[in-house]
Design an enzyme around this catalytic site. Structure first.
Site, short mmCIF file in Angstrom:
data_model
loop_
_atom_site.label_atom_id
_atom_site.label_comp_id
_atom_site.label_asym_id
_atom_site.label_seq_id
_atom_site.Cartn_x
_atom_site.Cartn_y
_atom_site.Cartn_z
N ASP A 158 -23.48 40.38 14.89
CA ASP A 158 -22.96 39.94 13.58
C ASP A 158 -23.52 38.56 13.25
N ASP A 169 -28.82 38.42 13.22
CA ASP A 169 -29.05 39.08 11.94
C ASP A 169 -29.68 40.47 12.20
N SER A 221 -20.74 42.74 1.10
CA SER A 221 -19.87 43.84 0.65
C SER A 221 -19.09 43.58 -0.64
N THR A 272 -20.76 53.59 1.05
CA THR A 272 -19.65 53.47 0.10
C THR A 272 -19.70 54.53 -0.98
N ASP A 273 -18.54 54.81 -1.58
CA ASP A 273 -18.49 55.74 -2.73
C ASP A 273 -19.13 55.13 -3.98
N GLU A 274 -19.32 53.79 -3.98
CA GLU A 274 -19.84 53.14 -5.20
C GLU A 274 -21.25 53.57 -5.54
N TYR A 299 -24.56 45.22 -5.82
CA TYR A 299 -24.04 45.64 -4.51
C TYR A 299 -24.29 47.14 -4.30
N ALA A 307 -26.22 49.18 -5.84
CA ALA A 307 -27.64 49.54 -5.85
C ALA A 307 -28.27 49.22 -4.49
N LYS A 361 -26.70 49.17 -1.61
CA LYS A 361 -26.20 50.16 -0.64
C LYS A 361 -26.90 51.51 -0.86
N LEU A 393 -9.18 42.83 -3.72
CA LEU A 393 -7.97 42.94 -4.53
C LEU A 393 -6.66 42.81 -3.74
N ASN A 440 -5.48 49.90 -10.72
CA ASN A 440 -5.30 48.60 -10.09
C ASN A 440 -3.92 48.00 -10.36
P1 NAD Z 1 -17.24 42.59 5.31
O1 NAD Z 1 -17.93 41.82 4.25
O2 NAD Z 1 -15.82 42.30 5.60
O3 NAD Z 1 -18.03 42.42 6.70
C1 NAD Z 1 -19.43 42.47 6.79
C2 NAD Z 1 -19.81 41.92 8.15
O4 NAD Z 1 -21.25 42.01 8.26
C3 NAD Z 1 -19.45 40.45 8.35
O5 NAD Z 1 -18.89 40.26 9.63
C4 NAD Z 1 -20.78 39.72 8.22
O6 NAD Z 1 -20.84 38.52 8.99
C5 NAD Z 1 -21.74 40.78 8.76
N1 NAD Z 1 -23.12 40.60 8.24
C6 NAD Z 1 -23.50 40.34 6.97
N2 NAD Z 1 -24.84 40.24 6.90
C7 NAD Z 1 -25.31 40.47 8.16
C8 NAD Z 1 -26.61 40.51 8.73
N3 NAD Z 1 -27.71 40.32 7.99
N4 NAD Z 1 -26.73 40.78 10.06
C9 NAD Z 1 -25.63 40.98 10.83
N5 NAD Z 1 -24.37 40.92 10.34
C10 NAD Z 1 -24.22 40.69 9.03
O7 NAD Z 1 -17.46 44.11 4.94
P2 NAD Z 1 -16.51 45.37 5.22
O8 NAD Z 1 -15.57 45.51 4.10
O9 NAD Z 1 -16.03 45.32 6.61
O10 NAD Z 1 -17.58 46.55 5.05
C11 NAD Z 1 -18.34 47.03 6.17
C12 NAD Z 1 -19.28 48.12 5.70
O11 NAD Z 1 -18.52 49.17 5.13
C13 NAD Z 1 -20.26 47.67 4.63
O12 NAD Z 1 -21.49 48.28 4.87
C14 NAD Z 1 -19.65 48.17 3.33
O13 NAD Z 1 -20.66 48.44 2.37
C15 NAD Z 1 -18.99 49.44 3.80
N6 NAD Z 1 -17.81 49.88 3.04
C16 NAD Z 1 -16.79 49.01 2.77
C17 NAD Z 1 -15.66 49.48 2.09
C18 NAD Z 1 -14.48 48.57 1.79
O14 NAD Z 1 -13.58 48.98 1.07
N7 NAD Z 1 -14.43 47.36 2.33
C19 NAD Z 1 -15.59 50.81 1.69
C20 NAD Z 1 -16.68 51.67 1.97
C21 NAD Z 1 -17.77 51.19 2.66
O1 DAU Z 2 -15.24 51.71 -3.21
C1 DAU Z 2 -15.64 51.10 -2.01
C2 DAU Z 2 -15.89 49.63 -2.26
O2 DAU Z 2 -14.61 49.03 -2.41
C3 DAU Z 2 -16.67 48.97 -1.13
O3 DAU Z 2 -17.94 49.53 -1.07
C4 DAU Z 2 -16.78 47.45 -1.37
O4 DAU Z 2 -17.41 46.84 -0.26
C5 DAU Z 2 -15.37 46.91 -1.51
O5 DAU Z 2 -15.42 45.52 -1.79
C6 DAU Z 2 -14.62 47.64 -2.62
O6 DAU Z 2 -15.20 47.33 -3.92
P1 DAU Z 2 -14.28 47.09 -5.22
O7 DAU Z 2 -15.06 46.33 -6.21
O8 DAU Z 2 -13.63 48.35 -5.66
O9 DAU Z 2 -13.14 46.17 -4.51
P2 DAU Z 2 -12.38 44.85 -5.02
O10 DAU Z 2 -11.28 44.63 -4.03
O11 DAU Z 2 -13.33 43.74 -5.28
O12 DAU Z 2 -11.75 45.30 -6.39
C7 DAU Z 2 -10.89 46.43 -6.47
C8 DAU Z 2 -10.53 46.61 -7.95
O13 DAU Z 2 -9.69 45.51 -8.34
C9 DAU Z 2 -11.73 46.58 -8.86
O14 DAU Z 2 -11.50 47.49 -9.93
C10 DAU Z 2 -11.75 45.14 -9.41
C11 DAU Z 2 -10.28 44.77 -9.42
N1 DAU Z 2 -9.97 43.34 -9.19
C12 DAU Z 2 -10.53 42.73 -8.10
C13 DAU Z 2 -10.28 41.40 -7.83
C14 DAU Z 2 -10.89 40.71 -6.65
C15 DAU Z 2 -9.10 42.66 -10.02
O15 DAU Z 2 -8.56 43.23 -11.00
N2 DAU Z 2 -8.83 41.36 -9.75
C16 DAU Z 2 -9.41 40.68 -8.71
O16 DAU Z 2 -9.15 39.46 -8.56
#
Ligand code: NAD
Ligand code: DAU
Length: 356
Positions: A32, A58, A84, A133-135, A159, A161, A163, A199, A258
């Site tokens: 990490d 990295d 992310s 991700t589903d995005e 983001y 794009a 992924k 969120l 939301n």
């Molecule tokens: P996060 O941002 O909390 O964690 C990402 C981690 O990756 C961090 O610990 C960071 O230090 C590390 N990192 C970043 N760049 C790096 C690099 N170049 N080399 C090594 N380590 C690096 O993200 P998360 O929410 O835990 O998401 C993890 C994975 O799951 C991501 O690929 C994200 O796209 C995917 N994902 C997230 C969600 C969600 O809701 N959070 C949903 C679906 C998929």
């Molecule tokens: O769908 C999976 C994705 O979910 C992951 O791939 C991403 O890594 C993860 O960050 C998440 O993306 P979102 O953009 O959906 O998550 P976020 O928590 O940023 O926002 C969730 C929803 O809430 C979104 O519609 C934006 C809204 N939002 C978010 C924030 C931070 C608000 O209304 N207010 C806020 O302050």
């Protein structure tokens, strides 16, 4: 036996490592970069545990990754490492290109070289699981069926794009070189150790601090929520039994607007930690300028994973969100420690320009 996890100090990666080592003796090498989102405090319960080998580095450092692969000879890699946060990708896409695209490419190259040098049995057994991700599928209109694995890719943010590009690279390494890859595309996660820029944790943290709860636009955007430990169990199941070259969608059938999420968090806080003045936390909700290019709706069809690999989430939204709010109330120290200077700068940058 050993696995290599990348990004294992972030939200989902750390939950995965903790869950893995809770019921498994197979060691984890955890690579990490420790960006703002990586936090070793999340893994402090593993201090002194020989099964957890943390490496600060990295995924784009080809030499380091090649060395790690040779040294530890992992039988599998789970790639969580990424930038992310969608809002950050709007303010500054470059890090997303660097890690999510170039980093994944360099990681794949190092893995291809390592895998090519294994004996036939080890080559067959090896797995590269890419967490996505589903995005990448874009945004759904109301009433449209949920995303299946064959849904067209239509990423809308830098983001998503980035992924999408990484998913395509992973796919191509299977098709062209035969690398045994698996890809999972999951919906929005929530749960312990979630960085409070997203969120749900942002709403909990702001509510408790007496700050506004910033809802973008009309708050009617829909996300499909999955408790993080259910995502981790899905990844383990795919790693164990998934068919190489296949994609598996992961989701909890929990589509919610939301505003409903924010109100549910407020109601749980009203119950578990009432405001000193007796008023509801929902009073703190503030509507702010919408996210540019904001996707309206995500929904995951997870039937393939259920049908082919027998996976199902253990939590409902109700049980998961209650656990999550309780976790944040019990772990205020973790929250305070992640709210560093760079976190405060981010809050200033993201919300300052958003008029209510
Ligand atoms: P996060 O941002 O909390 O964690 C990402 C981690 O990756 C961090 O610990 C960071 O230090 C590390 N990192 C970043 N760049 C790096 C690099 N170049 N080399 C090594 N380590 C690096 O993200 P998360 O929410 O835990 O998401 C993890 C994975 O799951 C991501 O690929 C994200 O796209 C995917 N994902 C997230 C969600 C969600 O809701 N959070 C949903 C679906 C998929
Ligand atoms: O769908 C999976 C994705 O979910 C992951 O791939 C991403 O890594 C993860 O960050 C998440 O993306 P979102 O953009 O959906 O998550 P976020 O928590 O940023 O926002 C969730 C929803 O809430 C979104 O519609 C934006 C809204 N939002 C978010 C924030 C931070 C608000 O209304 N207010 C806020 O302050």
């Amino acid at each position: 036996m050993t696995i290599l996890v990348t990004g294992g100090a972030g939200f989902i990666g750390a939950n995965f490592v903790l869950d893995w080592l809770a019921d498994n003796d197979e060691a984890v090498v955890n690579l990490d970069k420790l960006t703002y989102a990586g936090n070793l405090q999340t893994l402090c319960s593993l201090q002194g545990d020989q099964r957890h080998i943390f490496v600060h580095g990295d995924i784009g450092d080809s030499e380091l990754v090649a060395h790690l692969l040779q040294e530890h000879q992992p039988r599998a890699i789970v790639n969580f490492a990424a930038e992310s946060h969608v809002d950050r990708s709007i303010h500054g896409p470059e890090d997303f290109i660097e890690t999510n695209i170039v980093g994944t490419f360099r990681l794949l190259e190092a893995v291809r070289a390592y895998w090519g040098g294994l004996d036939e049995q080890a080559r067959q057994a090896f797995r590269f699981l890419h967490v996505s991700t589903d995005e990448v599928y874009g945004s759904l209109a109301a009433g449209e069926p949920a995303f299946t694995e064959t849904h067209q890719y239509q990423p809308n943010s830098p983001y998503s794009a980035s992924k999408a590009a990484s998913d395509h690279l992973v796919r191509s390494y299977h098709h062209t070189y035969g690398l045994p890859v698996l890809t999972t595309n999951c919906s929005n996660n929530y749960g312990p150790y979630h960085f409070p820029e997203k969120l749900i944790p942002l709403m909990i943290v702001n509510a408790l601090a007496g700050k506004p709860l910033p809802v973008y636009g009309d708050g009617q955007q829909i996300r499909d929520w999955l408790y993080v430990k259910d995502h981790c169990s899905a990844i383990r199941r795919v790693l164990e039994a998934g068919k190489t070259g296949e994609v598996y969608n992961v989701g909890g059938w929990n589509e919610k607007p939301n505003l409903e999420i924010v109100n549910r968090v407020c109601a749980l806080l009203d119950e578990l930690r009432p405001r000193a003045d007796g008023k509801p936390y929902a009073e703190q909700i503030t509507y702010v300028t919408d996210r540019p290019g904001h996707d309206r709706r995500y929904a995951i069809d997870a039937r393939k994973l259920e049908r082919e690999l027998g996976w199902k989430p253990a939590e409902t939204f109700e049980t998961g969100i209650r656990k999550t709010v309780a976790w944040y109330l019990d772990n205020q120290e973790w929250v305070q420690n992640v709210q560093s200077g760079s976190y405060r700068d981010w809050v200033e940058k993201n919300y300052a320009g958003r008029s209510a």
